[in-house]
Scaffold this active site. Sequence first.
Site, PDB file in Angstrom:
ATOM      1  N   SER A  78       0.826  -1.206   0.097  1.00  0.00           N
ATOM      2  CA  SER A  78      -0.108  -0.139  -0.073  1.00  0.00           C
ATOM      3  C   SER A  78       1.004   1.182  -0.117  1.00  0.00           C
ATOM      4  CB  SER A  78      -0.863  -0.028   1.279  1.00  0.00           C
ATOM      5  OG  SER A  78      -1.882   1.138   1.071  1.00  0.00           O
ATOM      6  N   LEU A  79       0.295   2.433  -0.233  1.00  0.00           N
ATOM      7  CA  LEU A  79       1.047   3.660  -0.138  1.00  0.00           C
ATOM      8  C   LEU A  79       1.462   3.982   1.269  1.00  0.00           C
ATOM      9  CD1 LEU A  79       2.136   6.249  -1.479  1.00  0.00           C
ATOM     10  CD2 LEU A  79      -0.335   7.219  -1.111  1.00  0.00           C
ATOM     11  N   TYR A  80       0.575   3.454   2.186  1.00  0.00           N
ATOM     12  CA  TYR A  80       0.686   3.900   3.662  1.00  0.00           C
ATOM     13  C   TYR A  80      -0.261   3.125   4.453  1.00  0.00           C
ATOM     14  CZ  TYR A  80      -3.084   7.381   3.572  1.00  0.00           C
ATOM     15  OH  TYR A  80      -4.253   7.925   3.744  1.00  0.00           O
ATOM     16  N   LEU A  81       0.080   3.155   5.675  1.00  0.00           N
ATOM     17  CA  LEU A  81      -0.816   2.435   6.693  1.00  0.00           C
ATOM     18  C   LEU A  81      -1.148   3.761   7.673  1.00  0.00           C
ATOM     19  CD1 LEU A  81      -2.342   0.461   8.370  1.00  0.00           C
ATOM     20  CD2 LEU A  81      -0.353   0.022   9.739  1.00  0.00           C
ATOM     21  N   GLY A  82      -2.612   4.175   7.885  1.00  0.00           N
ATOM     22  CA  GLY A  82      -2.868   5.257   8.492  1.00  0.00           C
ATOM     23  C   GLY A  82      -2.698   4.975  10.154  1.00  0.00           C
ATOM     24  N   THR A  83      -3.209   5.934  11.052  1.00  0.00           N
ATOM     25  CA  THR A  83      -2.772   5.731  12.295  1.00  0.00           C
ATOM     26  C   THR A  83      -3.952   6.003  13.127  1.00  0.00           C
ATOM     27  OG1 THR A  83      -2.532   8.406  12.300  1.00  0.00           O
ATOM     28  CG2 THR A  83      -0.583   6.960  12.092  1.00  0.00           C
ATOM     29  N   GLY A  84      -5.257   5.768  12.638  1.00  0.00           N
ATOM     30  CA  GLY A  84      -6.358   5.830  13.425  1.00  0.00           C
ATOM     31  C   GLY A  84      -6.713   4.505  14.147  1.00  0.00           C
ATOM     32  N   HIS A 173       3.091   2.714  -5.143  1.00  0.00           N
ATOM     33  CA  HIS A 173       1.661   3.326  -5.308  1.00  0.00           C
ATOM     34  C   HIS A 173       0.639   1.763  -5.537  1.00  0.00           C
ATOM     35  CE1 HIS A 173      -1.941   5.444  -6.932  1.00  0.00           C
ATOM     36  NE2 HIS A 173      -1.652   6.256  -5.712  1.00  0.00           N
ATOM     37  N   LYS A 175      -1.353  -1.249  -4.741  1.00  0.00           N
ATOM     38  CA  LYS A 175      -2.274  -1.740  -3.806  1.00  0.00           C
ATOM     39  C   LYS A 175      -2.449  -3.224  -3.723  1.00  0.00           C
ATOM     40  CE  LYS A 175      -2.286   2.767  -3.872  1.00  0.00           C
ATOM     41  NZ  LYS A 175      -3.431   3.693  -3.715  1.00  0.00           N
ATOM     42  N   ASP A 180      -3.039 -16.200   2.336  1.00  0.00           N
ATOM     43  CA  ASP A 180      -2.730 -17.520   1.624  1.00  0.00           C
ATOM     44  C   ASP A 180      -2.853 -17.486   0.287  1.00  0.00           C
ATOM     45  OD1 ASP A 180      -2.230 -18.033   4.322  1.00  0.00           O
ATOM     46  OD2 ASP A 180      -4.203 -18.967   4.850  1.00  0.00           O
TER      47      ASP A 180
END
Length: 513
Positions: A78-84, A173, A175, A180
Amino acid sequence: RSSWLLLAPLLTPPVPVITAPPCSLCPEGAHRFQWIRNLVPEFGISSSHVKVLSSPAEFYELLKVQIKAAKQRVVMASLYLGTGLLEQELVYCLEETLEKSLQAKGSPDLRVSILLDYTRGSRGRKNSRTMLIPLLQRFPEQVRVSLFHTPNLRGLLRLLIPERFNETIGLQHIKVYLFDDNVILSGANLSDLYFTNRQDRYVLLRDSPEIADFFTELVDAIGDVSLQLQQDDTVQMMEGMVHPYQGDKVAYCEIANRRVMEVINSARTRQELLHAKVFHSSQPGSSLLSQQGSQASGSLKPEPDTWIYPLIQMKPFGIQIDEMVTETLLTEAERDARIYLTTGYFNLTQAYMDLILGTRAEYRILLASPEVNGFFGAKGVAGAIPAAYVYIEHQFYSEVCCLQQQERVQLQEYSRAGWTFHAKGLWLYLAGSDLPCLTLIGSPNFGYRSVHRDLEAQVAIVTENKALQQQLHQEQEQLYLCSGVVSTSTFEQPSRYVKLWVKLVTPLIKNFF
């Protein structure tokens, strides 16, 4: 002093080299897109293994279910992992599944590999890295976190460009989310907006080990040329690997090209051998005994009616497969064929615009209205980006009108209260057909960034199965249902007013967003 001035060294991009299409679409055969397998592996599957999802909530719930059920591998790019809180819940799911694997008898089988972008994943004090460090500390033998850093952000440029703006130079970029042998292809990132009210596209390929192996190997290849996150929040390259921004750029890009092309070519060879084996076993005179034996053991698979082609675009490494295939599809689409093309950021390359305006098929292009653009309401210079997209859209619409192509090429704006729009892809309807036989789904936006700057991947899904074609058609209809047709009056609305400075700056910066 404008932050855009820091981009001055890159304001004159190289002239894109357009590679000639590999061949024309052949009108006969099981399906007319088999020429794509000259470039990439072809995976034949049953349409019953394909499920099209429609909502962010459905996507999020599926991610959690798949993580909890995983036994051998979890691979997420992924581009990023959010922090929420929602993202934290995903991390807890990973932790829980890894813990179960650790407590199982013998050595733990589960491996978790996460690939993110370095610049986007390092933004702010609390970021993707700080979210994942507990997993690295608790399960050091089972978890790998790779952070891709573009080789184009280096030297003085890297020192001068501030956080956020450094992301304009190039990103990871892709995704892809696999568990498995189940693979989710999407344009959505791992962030709360994409789990709640940011519309995207998502497709699940179930029980598809060859496809899962391919994307595992692809993520591993990019991971090998990326910075490895350590337990103390430092990063380092794998031993013996050229550094992306401190080492020799040409040498780094050559190694990256070789690693990725090895994955593509080895998978292509494997699939060709598999096709040959299946072809020979299905010929008259082939051993009836061996066929009966495979039936008895339950290993005889249903005849494929759907084909998956992974399309990779990594221009920094000299890989332009997605661009070649997309251009060929646009070039060869016949008169009266219909192409529905959608992008969250309408900023098509000149080559794509020329093909749309100069070919015979009908086009319905879905794009974000300013209010559902992801940059709407942003602070600072970024807040002007929706207006820049309006300006680009208006220029393209004016060209359509100038060529009197309004009937053949139609623009539609997605609008939905409280939502943003991030869906991208393409559906192809052959002449005389009410259902699509091909779709493109993945990370590319069909813009300059996707083609020239970022690492991108999508798949072409070709199907003869009416039920799956109906699923894809309903997906397209559902997205276009929330849109209105663009006309001259659209640009007379007060919300479409574009300031003079935005008009002047847009041509200079349009290749960066």
